[in-house]
Scaffold this active site. Structure first.
Site, PDB file in Angstrom:
ATOM      1  N   ASN A  36      12.936  -1.514   3.514  1.00 19.79           N
ATOM      2  CA  ASN A  36      13.197  -1.309   4.948  1.00 19.79           C
ATOM      3  C   ASN A  36      14.657  -1.633   5.298  1.00 19.79           C
ATOM      4  O   ASN A  36      15.042  -1.581   6.460  1.00 19.79           O
ATOM      5  CB  ASN A  36      12.237  -2.136   5.815  1.00 19.79           C
ATOM      6  CG  ASN A  36      12.473  -3.630   5.684  1.00 19.79           C
ATOM      7  OD1 ASN A  36      13.262  -4.067   4.846  1.00 19.79           O
ATOM      8  ND2 ASN A  36      11.788  -4.420   6.493  1.00 19.79           N
ATOM      9  N   VAL A  61       7.143  -2.592   4.018  1.00 20.69           N
ATOM     10  CA  VAL A  61       5.904  -2.796   3.254  1.00 20.69           C
ATOM     11  C   VAL A  61       4.831  -3.526   4.054  1.00 20.69           C
ATOM     12  O   VAL A  61       3.676  -3.560   3.652  1.00 20.69           O
ATOM     13  CB  VAL A  61       6.137  -3.573   1.932  1.00 20.69           C
ATOM     14  CG1 VAL A  61       6.948  -2.735   0.969  1.00 20.69           C
ATOM     15  CG2 VAL A  61       6.779  -4.923   2.167  1.00 20.69           C
ATOM     16  N   TYR A 149       9.217 -19.381   3.388  1.00 24.82           N
ATOM     17  CA  TYR A 149       9.381 -18.670   2.111  1.00 24.82           C
ATOM     18  C   TYR A 149       8.423 -19.246   1.064  1.00 24.82           C
ATOM     19  O   TYR A 149       7.677 -18.523   0.417  1.00 24.82           O
ATOM     20  CB  TYR A 149      10.829 -18.791   1.655  1.00 24.82           C
ATOM     21  CG  TYR A 149      11.179 -17.986   0.426  1.00 24.82           C
ATOM     22  CD1 TYR A 149      11.056 -16.604   0.417  1.00 24.82           C
ATOM     23  CD2 TYR A 149      11.661 -18.602  -0.728  1.00 24.82           C
ATOM     24  CE1 TYR A 149      11.395 -15.853  -0.706  1.00 24.82           C
ATOM     25  CE2 TYR A 149      11.997 -17.865  -1.850  1.00 24.82           C
ATOM     26  CZ  TYR A 149      11.870 -16.493  -1.838  1.00 24.82           C
ATOM     27  OH  TYR A 149      12.212 -15.752  -2.948  1.00 24.82           O
TER      28      TYR A 149
END
Ligand code: UDP
Length: 318
Positions: A36, A61, A149
């Site tokens: 993207n 995604v 993360y």
């Protein structure tokens, strides 16, 4: 003539993704690169655009993943991965690791394809065991700023294992340790790119904290060789456990700064900055599993890798 194996690489326009697309093309694969362009860059894949076996689709995604035709392998590399990126894009990072991994796995299941997850040494958090073997469960702060993360990737590993156990998808997980090389972004915020860019501009090198924290730096071509070996390894129980991949030579951030200064010939000063919250004090992979099962080990030494990376940044700046 048999048709080439078809691989989908999510995050294929990123630093690692673009090197991976390139290597898979060299090996004869047809490559569908999805990105993207949030942190990826079309410049990274511009040189691949003319290859008929290479296709780029600008796609998020976490939203959809429609791929026509057969797929042999899905390699999920889409995610912000640098601390400044994931701290600045926390929700996108959580979504890429959770929803994005789920969609990539669903694609692999539908297509009966092999699935490879790009996980991270961050799953070990600020480790209490050094070096870290794959059997270590980690020391992650689940509510700290880095958790967007770390926990997304831990979730990604969990859902990958669920697809393996419940849907019998042929999965592989690579836990990637600090990797550097050409195509890192100059403003990526990571220590290798920061130091090189600062040294070439004669700006001060920013050392966070005392600079005694350690990392081990793997040159990108070595990492990609390991990932391809993992992708191509025969299916079986040995593939269930994650594989650490990185360079096991551990060094301090201060040592890295000295090397960059020496190799660039820069007279930049050193500037102390605050240590980021939850910055891991130690990080070094135990790569015994990858060495024994895949016969892989890194070959590029730090000075050689830094020279190649410095040359790339010099060219970019020219
Ligand atoms: N670091 C530093 N100066 C910088 C950037 C990073 O001293 O300009 C330190 C950072 O605090 C960490 C290490 O270098 O201890 C590696 O940071 P990086 O962001 O490259 O990756 P991390 O391993 O933290 O994900």
């Amino acid at each position: 003539m048999t048709s080439p194996l078809r691989a989908v690489v999510t995050g294929g326009a990123g630093f690692l993704g673009s090197h991976l697309c390139e290597r898979l093309l060299d090996l004869g694969y047809e490559v569908l690169c999805l990105d993207n362009l949030l942190t990826g860059n079309e410049q990274n894949i511009a040189h691949l655009a003319g290859i008929p076996r290479f296709h780029f689709l600008k796609q998020d995604v976490t939203e959809r993943m429609d791929v026509d035709g057969p797929v042999d392998a899905v390699l999920h590399f889409a995610s912000p991965a640098s601390p400044i990126d994931y701290l600045g894009m926390p929700i996108e990072t959580l979504n890429a690791g959770s929803i994005g991994t789920h969609k990539a796995l669903a694609l692999a299941k539908d297509k009966k394809a092999r699935f490879l997850l790009a996980s991270t040494s961050e799953v070990y958090g600020d480790p209490l065991v050094n070096p870290q073997p794959e059997t270590y469960w980690g020391n992650v702060n689940p509510i700290g700023p880095r958790s967007v993360y770390d926990e997304a990737k831990r979730f990604a590993e969990a859902i990958t294992m669920a697809y393996r156990r419940y849907y019998e998808v042929d999965t592989r997980i690579v836990r990637i340790f600090n990797t550097y090389g050409p195509r890192m972004r100059p403003n990526d915020g990571r220590v290798v790119s920061n130091f090189i860019v600062q040294a070439l501009r004669a700006d001060s090198l920013t050392i966070y904290g005392e600079g005694t924290q350690t990392r081990s730096f793997c040159y990108v071509s070595d990492l990609i060789s390991g990932i391809v070996a993992l992708l191509q390894a025969a299916p079986g129980d040995a593939m269930a456990m994650p594989f650490n991949m990185g360079n096991p030579e551990e060094r301090t951030v201060r040592d890295l700064a000295s090397r960059v200064l020496a190799l660039t010939g820069s007279s930049s000063a050193i500037e102390a900055r605050d240590l980021p919250v939850d910055d891991p004090q130690l990080r070094c992979p135990d790569i015994t599993r990858a060495m024994n099962i895949l016969g892989w080990r890194p070959e590029v030494d730090i000075d050689q890798g830094l020279r190649l990376t410095i040359a790339y940044f010099r060219k970019q700046a020219a």
